[in-house]
Motif scaffolding. Structure first.
Motif, PDB file in Angstrom:
ATOM      1  N   LYS A   1      -8.087 108.665   4.494  1.00  0.00           N
ATOM      2  CA  LYS A   1      -6.969 109.596   4.363  1.00  0.00           C
ATOM      3  C   LYS A   1      -7.273 110.539   3.208  1.00  0.00           C
ATOM      4  N   PRO A   2      -6.785 111.778   3.265  1.00  0.00           N
ATOM      5  CA  PRO A   2      -7.082 112.740   2.197  1.00  0.00           C
ATOM      6  C   PRO A   2      -6.741 112.229   0.795  1.00  0.00           C
ATOM      7  N   ARG A   3      -5.677 111.460   0.657  1.00  0.00           N
ATOM      8  CA  ARG A   3      -5.312 110.960  -0.686  1.00  0.00           C
ATOM      9  C   ARG A   3      -6.299 109.916  -1.208  1.00  0.00           C
ATOM     10  N   ASP A   4      -7.066 109.283  -0.290  1.00  0.00           N
ATOM     11  CA  ASP A   4      -8.055 108.280  -0.696  1.00  0.00           C
ATOM     12  C   ASP A   4      -9.437 108.864  -0.916  1.00  0.00           C
ATOM     13  N   ARG A   5      -9.589 110.150  -0.647  1.00  0.00           N
ATOM     14  CA  ARG A   5     -10.885 110.797  -0.805  1.00  0.00           C
ATOM     15  C   ARG A   5     -11.007 111.425  -2.179  1.00  0.00           C
ATOM     16  N   HIS A   6     -12.204 111.443  -2.698  1.00  0.00           N
ATOM     17  CA  HIS A   6     -12.510 112.223  -3.897  1.00  0.00           C
ATOM     18  C   HIS A   6     -13.808 112.956  -3.610  1.00  0.00           C
TER      19      HIS A   6
END
Length: 109
Positions: free
Chosen positions: A95-100
Motif C-alpha cells: 500500500k502507498p502508506r507502507d512504501r518508502h
C-alpha cells in the motif's frame, strides 16, 4: 610493462558512449554515415551530437536498470506481528502508506 594514462589520447574506432546512453535518441539510416544522435541532457531542447563521444559526465547506461526500474522489481522483507510471520512481498504490492521510495538525491548523496 604497459602503462595506461587516463585522460590521454582516445582510441580511434571506439564506439560512441551515446550508443548505450539513456539520454540519447539515435536515428540510423542504411549505412553508418546516416546517423543522427541527439542528447536530452545538454539543454532544454534536444542537442545534436556530430562526433563520437568518448567521455560524458551525464552518461547513464541503458543496459543497466534505472532506479525506478529497480524499485519496481524489488522485494521487501515484511513482518506481520499478528500472525508472527516474516516474508517477502513485491514493492508494487505494498500500500502507498507502507512504501518508502528513495528520491534521487538520497541515492546520489
Amino acid at each position: 610493462m604497459r602503462i595506461k594514462i587516463r585522460g590521454g589520447t582516445v582510441k580511434h574506432g571506439e564506439p560512441s558512449l551515446c550508443l548505450n546512453c539513456r539520454h540519447a535518441m539515435i536515428v540510423e539510416g542504411v549505412n553508418l554515415r546516416q546517423r543522427i544522435v541527439e542528447c536530452t541532457e545538454l539543454s532544454i531542447q534536444h542537442s545534436r551530437i556530430t562526433f563520437p563521444i568518448t567521455s560524458c559526465t551525464r552518461f547513464a547506461d541503458r543496459r543497466q536498470p534505472s532506479l525506478r526500474e529497480m524499485e519496481e522489481i524489488a522485494w521487501v522483507l515484511r513482518t506481520d506481528p499478528k500472525r508472527n510471520q516474516v516474508g517477502f512481498v513485491r514493492a508494487r504490492e505494498l500500500k502507498p502508506r507502507d512504501r518508502h521510495l528513495l528520491s534521487d538525491h538520497e541515492w546520489f548523496s
